[in-house]
Design an enzyme around this catalytic site. Structure first.
Site, PDB file in Angstrom:
ATOM      1  NE  ARG A 131      -3.599   0.131   2.537  1.00 38.55           N
ATOM      2  CZ  ARG A 131      -4.299   0.508   3.608  1.00 38.55           C
ATOM      3  NH1 ARG A 131      -4.282  -0.231   4.709  1.00 38.55           N
ATOM      4  NH2 ARG A 131      -5.014   1.611   3.587  1.00 38.55           N
ATOM      5  CB  CYS A 153      -2.151   4.191   9.140  1.00 34.83           C
ATOM      6  SG  CYS A 153      -3.600   4.742  10.086  1.00 34.83           S
TER       7      CYS A 153
END
Length: 284
Positions: free
Chosen positions: A183, A240
């Site tokens: 990611r 995040c």
């Protein structure tokens, strides 16, 4: 008072203490009903259920209509009302747990510290650790007496998207991203339709804080590993996908004796909502 982690053995000795409130924070980002369903099947005795999507997050858009991220911080007064409903007082020991290595429980840990409540810990190893020592699960839903917790001075700082933008030029602070490596590199379009990371960010996948058995690494190991990423913890910004797993890195730094890092609550989901903000791809 436990302020970072509590072991299953330590919790088992206090599970019936009237001044301990246990919160089940299980969740699944791809199946929003999974946490509550799991709680119904079996949870730690006396535990209440804390939903990441509702109890532990706020409205996705502010009063101005601007998108704030997938899991923005709740309003403090709304969170206080939730905690009072769970029976939390100013002197209550709160214990958060999940079945994901603390991935979601750390969010409640951080939120309580944001409210100025110090006596909060994550069950080290979660449900697996609890069951590994032969402790039972329950299905009864508790009905706690209303608590009286109040908002006090926070123990933890936050930064806004404007402050993160400002840091792109200044470079005074280190941004650390808790998402998985694919990611971060921009290679997982299923979860992140706009992939990549904030330019200049470093990657510290939250699972790197854990041992093979799902418990946290020891303080010395965590300190050594985080010290490779940031020289001074108060200069670090943790983010995040949506401000949830970043709290895991913040907890790990606290365990390591490296307090002071800030949370960027909106994180990647807020960052990419405005395509004028720059995106980097590939490794750090």
């Amino acid at each position: 008072m436990y302020t970072t982690l509590i072991s299953a053995t330590e919790l088992s000795a206090r599970i019936d203490d009237a001044n301990v409130v246990v919160v089940d924070c299980r969740h699944d980002l791809m199946n929003l009903a999974a946490g509550r369903d799991g709680y119904s099947i079996g949870h730690l005795p006396g535990a209440v259920f804390g939903d990441i999507e509702t109890h532990l997050s706020g409205a996705k858009r502010g009063a101005d209509g601007v998108f704030r991220g997938r899991h923005p911080l709740p309003e403090k007064e709304a969170l206080i009302e939730t905690l009072r409903g769970w029976g939390v007082n100013d002197d209550t020991q709160v214990v958060a747990y999940d079945a994901h290595g603390g991935m979601f429980a750390a969010r409640l840990w951080w939120l309580l510290r944001w409210l100025g409540h110090e006596a909060v810990a994550v069950l080290d190893g979660g449900m697996a650790a609890w069951q590994s020592i032969g402790q039972p699960l329950a299905t009864e839903v508790p009905a706690p007496a209303r608590g009286n917790i109040t908002v006090r001075a926070p123990f933890v700082p936050t930064v806004t998207v404007l402050e993160v933008m400002d840091n792109l030029d200044k470079g005074e602070r280190t941004v650390i991203d808790a998402r998985a490596n694919d990611r971060f590199r921009g290679e997982n379009e299923t979860i992140d339709p706009v992939g990549g990371h904030i330019p200049g960010a470093k990657n510290r996948f939250f699972k790197d804080n854990l041992q093979a058995d799902g418990r946290f690494k020891d303080a010395a190991s965590l300190r050594e590993e985080f010290s490779r990423l940031v020289e001074r913890p108060e200069q670090a910004i943790m983010q995040c996908g949506s401000g949830v797993t970043a709290c895991h890195n913040l907890l790990a730094m606290q365990v390591a004796g490296l307090p002071g890092a800030a949370l960027y609550p909106g994180s990647w989901s807020e960052w990419v909502a405005d395509d004028s903000r720059p995106v980097a791809t590939g490794p750090a």
